[in-house]
Design an enzyme around this catalytic site. Structure first.
Site, PDB file in Angstrom:
ATOM      1  N   ASP A  51      -9.532  69.386   9.704  1.00 55.87           N
ATOM      2  CA  ASP A  51      -9.220  70.043  11.049  1.00 55.87           C
ATOM      3  C   ASP A  51      -8.961  71.541  10.828  1.00 55.87           C
ATOM      4  O   ASP A  51      -8.785  71.976   9.630  1.00 55.87           O
ATOM      5  CB  ASP A  51      -7.884  69.452  11.573  1.00 55.87           C
ATOM      6  CG  ASP A  51      -8.108  67.895  12.197  1.00 55.87           C
ATOM      7  OD1 ASP A  51      -9.348  67.641  12.653  1.00 55.87           O
ATOM      8  OD2 ASP A  51      -7.384  67.103  11.842  1.00 55.87           O
ATOM      9  N   TYR A 109      -5.499  63.528  -0.563  1.00 55.74           N
ATOM     10  CA  TYR A 109      -5.057  64.566  -0.026  1.00 55.74           C
ATOM     11  C   TYR A 109      -3.846  65.117  -0.568  1.00 55.74           C
ATOM     12  O   TYR A 109      -3.101  64.295  -0.941  1.00 55.74           O
ATOM     13  CB  TYR A 109      -4.928  64.591   1.734  1.00 55.74           C
ATOM     14  CG  TYR A 109      -6.071  64.497   2.480  1.00 55.74           C
ATOM     15  CD1 TYR A 109      -6.482  65.844   3.027  1.00 55.74           C
ATOM     16  CD2 TYR A 109      -6.827  63.256   2.639  1.00 55.74           C
ATOM     17  CE1 TYR A 109      -7.361  66.015   4.042  1.00 55.74           C
ATOM     18  CE2 TYR A 109      -7.747  63.487   3.350  1.00 55.74           C
ATOM     19  CZ  TYR A 109      -8.248  64.808   4.128  1.00 55.74           C
ATOM     20  OH  TYR A 109      -9.377  64.804   4.846  1.00 55.74           O
TER      21      TYR A 109
END
Length: 270
Positions: A51, A109
């Protein structure tokens, strides 16, 4: 010929990964550069779309081409046409069986969170920030409730296009280093906004707003309204995409971030 690329980018400079009509995404920049270097349009397939504001350290893409060029030529040639906020780190010829998305069996992540009464302009876009103290142990205890294969609907964006909310979250690590707390999330795959929604909940527990076992109830409820608000994107990095050893995908270059030594200690790459 199928070529895989390792790509790094500053997510703050782009409106996410996926190509858009306005052309201000990482995919747009990469495909423009590839087209300039190859003199023909090339379309990339990515391991995982990120994103707006989310950074890429270990992003992987592939594309098909009839051009026969040396692997490092793809690196140098493509980078010559890229802005300074995105860079190809490596290129590797792959068999047709390789797929950047579907061959991947896990993603990792990291989140870098700056905990300090006053925000630092030097960390703008690079790390998340919170001005209140956080309880590390409470966040670790809360994270235990999330490990395993679950329906993560409570942590799923309303815009998520995944076919199923069931994912296997292998590990969440929490490590303090000075004024920073570093988080590591490793799973077979993630839902849209899943890591940022998990971060929002862990921080809420760390601030003492909820007990650690609250996250078990949120998970079981399968309702996004039960969870905390989505946390800021600034400190989130796609650090590693795991592939079968047969493809010999080069490791991500984590040394490009200031806290890479903490991450290396927290998570030596598989």
């Amino acid at each position: 010929m199928r070529i895989a690329l390792g790509v790094q980018y500053d997510g703050a400079a782009f409106c996410g990964w996926q190509a858009q009509p306005h052309g201000k995404t990482v995919q747009d920049a990469l495909e423009r550069a590839l087209g300039e270097f190859a003199c023909v349009p090339l379309h990339t397939t990515v391991a995982g779309r990120t994103d707006t504001g989310v950074h890429g350290l270990g992003q992987v893409v592939h594309f098909d081409t009839a051009l026969d060029r040396a692997e490092f030529s793809w690196v140098r040639g493509t980078n010559a046409f890229l802005p300074p906020t995105v860079s190809v780190q490596w290129a590797k010829a792959m068999p047709d069986t390789f797929h950047a998305r579907f061959s991947a069996f896990e993603r990792t992540y990291y989140y870098a969170l700056y905990v300090h009464p006053v925000r630092s302009p030097m960390l703008a876009g690079r790390a998340g920030w919170i001005h209140t103290p956080l309880d590390d142990d409470a966040m670790r205890a809360a994270a235990v409730h999330l490990i395993g294969e679950h329906d993560f609907s409570s942590f799923r964006s309303s815009e998520c296009q995944s076919k199923t909310p069931v994912k296997h979250l292998y590990q969440i690590d929490v490590r303090r280093s000075g004024h920073f707390i570093h988080f590591r999330f490793r799973a077979n795959a993630f839902l849209h906004h899943m890591v940022r929604n998990l971060m929002g909940c862990l921080v809420a527990v760390g601030r003492g707003r909820y007990p650690a076992d609250w996250l078990a109830d949120v998970l079981a409820g399968r309702d996004r309204n039960l969870a905390a608000p989505t946390f800021m994107a600034d400190g989130l990095y796609l650090a590693h995409v795991g592939y079968p050893a047969e493809f010999a995908v080069p490791p991500a270059q984590l040394g490009s971030v200031p806290w890479s030594s903490v991450w290396a200690d927290l998570d030596p790459q598989p």
